[in-house]
Motif scaffolding. Sequence first.
Motif, PDB file in Angstrom:
ATOM      1  N   ASP A 264       0.828  -1.206   0.000  1.00 42.76           N
ATOM      2  CA  ASP A 264       0.000   0.000   0.000  1.00 42.76           C
ATOM      3  C   ASP A 264       0.856   1.247   0.000  1.00 42.76           C
TER       4      ASP A 264
ATOM      5  N   HIS B  21      -1.050   1.237  13.728  1.00 44.15           N
ATOM      6  CA  HIS B  21      -2.186   1.057  12.825  1.00 44.15           C
ATOM      7  C   HIS B  21      -2.465  -0.412  12.519  1.00 44.15           C
ATOM      8  N   GLY B  22      -1.657  -1.298  13.076  1.00 45.23           N
ATOM      9  CA  GLY B  22      -1.863  -2.717  12.823  1.00 45.23           C
ATOM     10  C   GLY B  22      -1.622  -3.107  11.375  1.00 45.23           C
ATOM     11  N   VAL B  23      -0.685  -2.435  10.749  1.00 45.80           N
ATOM     12  CA  VAL B  23      -0.436  -2.650   9.319  1.00 45.80           C
ATOM     13  C   VAL B  23       0.869  -3.426   9.131  1.00 45.80           C
ATOM     14  N   PRO B  24       0.896  -4.414   8.233  1.00 47.25           N
ATOM     15  CA  PRO B  24       2.117  -5.211   8.032  1.00 47.25           C
ATOM     16  C   PRO B  24       3.295  -4.397   7.499  1.00 47.25           C
TER      17      PRO B  24
ATOM     18  N   VAL C 245       8.248  -9.616  -0.884  1.00 48.44           N
ATOM     19  CA  VAL C 245       6.987  -9.169  -1.490  1.00 48.44           C
ATOM     20  C   VAL C 245       5.882  -9.264  -0.449  1.00 48.44           C
ATOM     21  N   PRO C 246       5.145  -8.176  -0.245  1.00 53.22           N
ATOM     22  CA  PRO C 246       4.118  -8.231   0.797  1.00 53.22           C
ATOM     23  C   PRO C 246       3.011  -9.209   0.418  1.00 53.22           C
ATOM     24  N   ALA C 247       2.705 -10.108   1.343  1.00 50.42           N
ATOM     25  CA  ALA C 247       1.639 -11.059   1.086  1.00 50.42           C
ATOM     26  C   ALA C 247       0.295 -10.434   1.422  1.00 50.42           C
ATOM     27  N   ARG C 248       0.325  -9.430   2.268  1.00 48.42           N
ATOM     28  CA  ARG C 248      -0.927  -8.826   2.716  1.00 48.42           C
ATOM     29  C   ARG C 248      -0.881  -7.323   2.677  1.00 48.42           C
ATOM     30  N   GLY C 249      -0.259  -6.792   1.669  1.00 47.50           N
ATOM     31  CA  GLY C 249      -0.210  -5.343   1.528  1.00 47.50           C
ATOM     32  C   GLY C 249       0.560  -4.693   2.650  1.00 47.50           C
ATOM     33  N   GLY C 250       0.223  -3.466   2.955  1.00 45.47           N
ATOM     34  CA  GLY C 250       0.892  -2.748   4.029  1.00 45.47           C
ATOM     35  C   GLY C 250       2.115  -1.991   3.547  1.00 45.47           C
TER      36      GLY C 250
ATOM     37  N   ALA D  49       1.607  -8.993  17.384  1.00 43.04           N
ATOM     38  CA  ALA D  49       0.538  -8.561  16.474  1.00 43.04           C
ATOM     39  C   ALA D  49       0.708  -9.148  15.076  1.00 43.04           C
ATOM     40  N   GLY D  50       1.827  -9.808  14.850  1.00 37.27           N
ATOM     41  CA  GLY D  50       2.049 -10.435  13.551  1.00 37.27           C
ATOM     42  C   GLY D  50       2.160  -9.443  12.407  1.00 37.27           C
ATOM     43  N   ILE D  51       2.864  -8.325  12.644  1.00 35.40           N
ATOM     44  CA  ILE D  51       2.965  -7.358  11.542  1.00 35.40           C
ATOM     45  C   ILE D  51       4.247  -7.498  10.733  1.00 35.40           C
TER      46      ILE D  51
ATOM     47  N   PRO E  58       4.237 -10.745   7.436  1.00 33.60           N
ATOM     48  CA  PRO E  58       3.315 -11.862   7.647  1.00 33.60           C
ATOM     49  C   PRO E  58       3.112 -12.670   6.363  1.00 33.60           C
TER      50      PRO E  58
END
Lengths: 486, 479
Positions: free
Chosen positions: A58, A79-82, A97-102, A470-472, A475
Amino acid sequence: MTASPENGTSRPAGASSALVRSLRALVSAERVLTRHQDLIVYSYDASFLTRLKPGLPDVVVQPQTTAEVAAVVAAAAEHGVPVTPRGAGTAQTGGPVPARGGVVLDLSRMNRVLETDLDNLQVIVEPGVVHATLNAALEPQGFFFPPDPGSSQMCTIGGMVAGNTSGMRAVKYGATAEYVLGLEVVLADGTVITTGGLRSRALKSVSGYDLTRLFVGSEGTLGVITRIRLKVIPVPERRGVVMAAFCSIEAAGETVIDVFRARLRPAAIEIMDRTACRAAMLHVPGLVLPQGEGVLFFQVDGPPPAVTYEAEKLAAVCRRRANHVEWAEDPARVNALWQARAVVGAASGRVREEATRVCAGEDICVPIIQVPAALAAIQEISRRHGFPILTYGHIGDGNLHAAPLIDMRDLAEVDRAHQAADEIHRLALRINGTTTAEHGVGLVRAAYMDEEHGPALGVMRAIKKALDPAGIMNPGKMGLGREGRG
Amino acid sequence: MSTASAGGAGQGPSGGQGCGQYGIVANVFERVSAVAGEDVRSLLGELQKCMRCGQCRASCPVFAESGRETDVARGKLGLLLEELGGDLRPDRELYARLTRCVNCGRCRLECPSGADTGYMLLEGRCLLQRRIGLPPVKAAVVRGLFGRPAVLRAAAAALGLVQALLFRPSPVDPRHVRSIWRLPVFGQRMLLPRMRKRRPATAPALAAGRRQYVAPADAPVVIYPGCLVDLGYPELLTAAQEVFARLGRRVVVPEGLVCCGAPAAYAGDADTARRLAAENLKALAGHLDSPGSRLAFLCPSCAVAFRHDYPAYLFGRMSGGTEALAAAGLTMDAVSDVAAKSVDATALAWELGIGEHLAGPPISASVTYHDPCHLRRLLGVHSQPREALRALAGGGFREAPRPDSCCGFGGTFALEHVAASAQMLDRRAGELASTGAQLVATACPGCMAWLANGLDRAGGGQRTVHLIELIARGLGGGV
Ligand SMILES: Cc1cc2nc3c(=O)[nH]c(=O)nc-3n(C[C@H](O)[C@H](O)[C@H](O)COP(=O)(O)OP(=O)(O)OC[C@H]3O[C@@H](n4cnc5c(N)ncnc54)[C@H](O)[C@@H]3O)c2cc1C
Ligand code: SF4
Ligand code: SF4
């Protein structure tokens, strides 16, 4: 996050724009990238998987100091963002490479060599220093950092530490881990810690848990490495190369065993199959490699008389089974031969027109005595799927790089390449090997973690949870999430 | 934005549905090539050769300065692929990113996969340009000016008038004039070559008619001056004429030569580039018939256009190339023949043995050398100029740090991406100035003009010269 074309609009929108606003306050605005066109180029690395299925961040931040990294991670945590760290993006695993954006943290602009303390055999570098640049600066002063990945020209030291990268010289000099004396790490909540001791210049220390080793090879899942204290060692006075061609892969494999039995310890032992040799010759005009089903390259290094002695003895051992043996101490020839081996990974695509080399199933490691069997099995997989797979690798430690050559415009072939990769990975596990010797797990090998580690994976997950509740941090990688895929 | 706990939003590579272990669904290569025409299919075939290894991060001079992944070939090709896949709207922003490039060829030469990045960048810009057109300023420059020889001449004359009013001669180098105001973005006064009215018809020594031709008279050295030499540095042409005449060659400068088309080709306007190429090839017809004849260039970028881009790209693998060739009444054999005879003038002079004619160091100054990207990388000329300078520079030849780095000019790159270009320029000029040499020699009029700006900004009082001038001076008085 949506997949629709949003070209021209700044991403992201809504709730997350608050994060972007705070990022812009923390890091100078031109190093906070949110244009869709800027983000796209961070949605892949060299892996087959991300060439097919990119993962869009993102926002990309290019920090220049530890303080900036810490502030960015803290803001993302809030913000809890990866957060996905990235060096040069040369990984073949989907790791950067981000698997979940962020947020993607592009660390390649933190690229200063902070200190060169050669009397104490160490240097302190920022993570974005390019491997070849570091060695180019050190070698005139008589020192070097031995791991030598094929990606040396572009990969970063941070990426090498995060992936415990190694290369051809690993047989004698080991992987990156052996040279990491201490790290500065930004943890998932933005805290900055120093491993290996805050003021330490010690070359050895057993004080406390070995946190340095924990972060080496953690692939960005535990924290962001912002500073590295690296051990460097004197450059050997001379290097030599022995090259031997064999009528069969088996003979090449047997020879490697003969070499160790003869109490020789070359710096590197490499194998290239027939197709791999052809790729190298296509890539380097004027390079002539001997004909054979398999070619072995040995590198020997040390004081000149030792190099000559070792090379001659190696050549003698090779002659028992080889149909052609050659050795060189002339630096030009030595360089030409090693260059051939270094580029073969990327040059592989040249042997099939209208096709590309894909990085899939590319990094297995098997027991040395199983290498010929593994090579034969890979050839069988290649025949069955109907595309060439050339193989080369660090046979001295059983590490084989298989390179399927496929036409990505052909969906059936793409699918079969995935099957082939899976078969290669399972082959390695079946013969007491591992799915990855040096490239890492990332996304592409997450599915094998359970099988490879059993209950130990549970311990890894516990460590992950302790450091990153929080797994950021990156992930979706390494099978650390409960769902198994990350 | 997805949060960490949301997990697998379906966008990331780990999400998605479909068959197989990774849940692979149709990929962009397969999806697009299934519906695309032959042009796009073959572009995709080349695009897939980029295995995204990132090696081009080590070679790209634009990236070296900017640190932006979008600047390396891997990034540009990634954007291109996305555009072809329909996930990226073709727009000016995309065009601007694809043209952040000095077209130096480093990425192509160093790509281990052998991906022809030159073809892909040109073709990609072309496809995009066909959809959205050129930005107006660029259209005016590559089409309106360089695309029309008569307009170009008139504009140069007009620029001459402007220069007389708003520029003052550079104190260090009278053939350059300096604007009296500071340019925005560039942040400095701009130095330009002083526009001349017309090129001198023949070199004075030639006019004197004292030469004996030693080579067969039907094996001439044909000189292609190029726009910048023609309008701004005509003395380089004179120098080249003298040099080849001294070598006993008949020197020809044909009428009717126009811009080589490189600015248009690099901008993605293949039609204009092809029109200019065809016009040049027509103007050359009959001049290069004998096997010993050569086409010598004072600008390596023009040389690369003739030698490589005409046969390989414009009339070669770029879409519409074959058709354009036929429409212009040309054959590939003819294009390839001219290509094979195209050489850099300084390298040709050296090859023909000009070294033996040099009468001791003609200049007392110390000299450093800047390698033009196209000369060093794409034409492979780098040792000869150094040999020549060692012979010519009385004050000594001094190698600059990072020999083969780019001056940042890149033709319209400097116009379109001023800030990036100026940053590259400042670094390069600083390196050249750091040698302490009094003269900065190079072998490209573009590098000459641009480095003159950099050196002016650096304020060390150094001048730029073209190697061919130094060689001509080195011939001494005796004829
Ligand atoms: C042609 C080619 C040849 C290769 N040869 C070899 C080889 O011989 N041996 C070998 O081992 N590998 C090799 N590789 C793989 C790869 O180059 C290495 O793993 C390299 O070390 C990755 O460095 P990078 O800077 O590109 O990191 P990236 O690819 O950007 O990142 C790799 C991983 O490290 C993490 N990471 C990066 N920087 C940091 C940081 N500062 N803090 C925390 N995490 C971070 C990322 O999140 C990611 O998970 C090769 C790759 C290519 C394309
Ligand atoms: S070097 Fe070639 S294959 Fe590698 S990323 Fe660049 S263009 Fe692609
Ligand atoms: S041609 Fe030169 S400037 Fe353009 S992308 Fe390639 S390396 Fe960079």
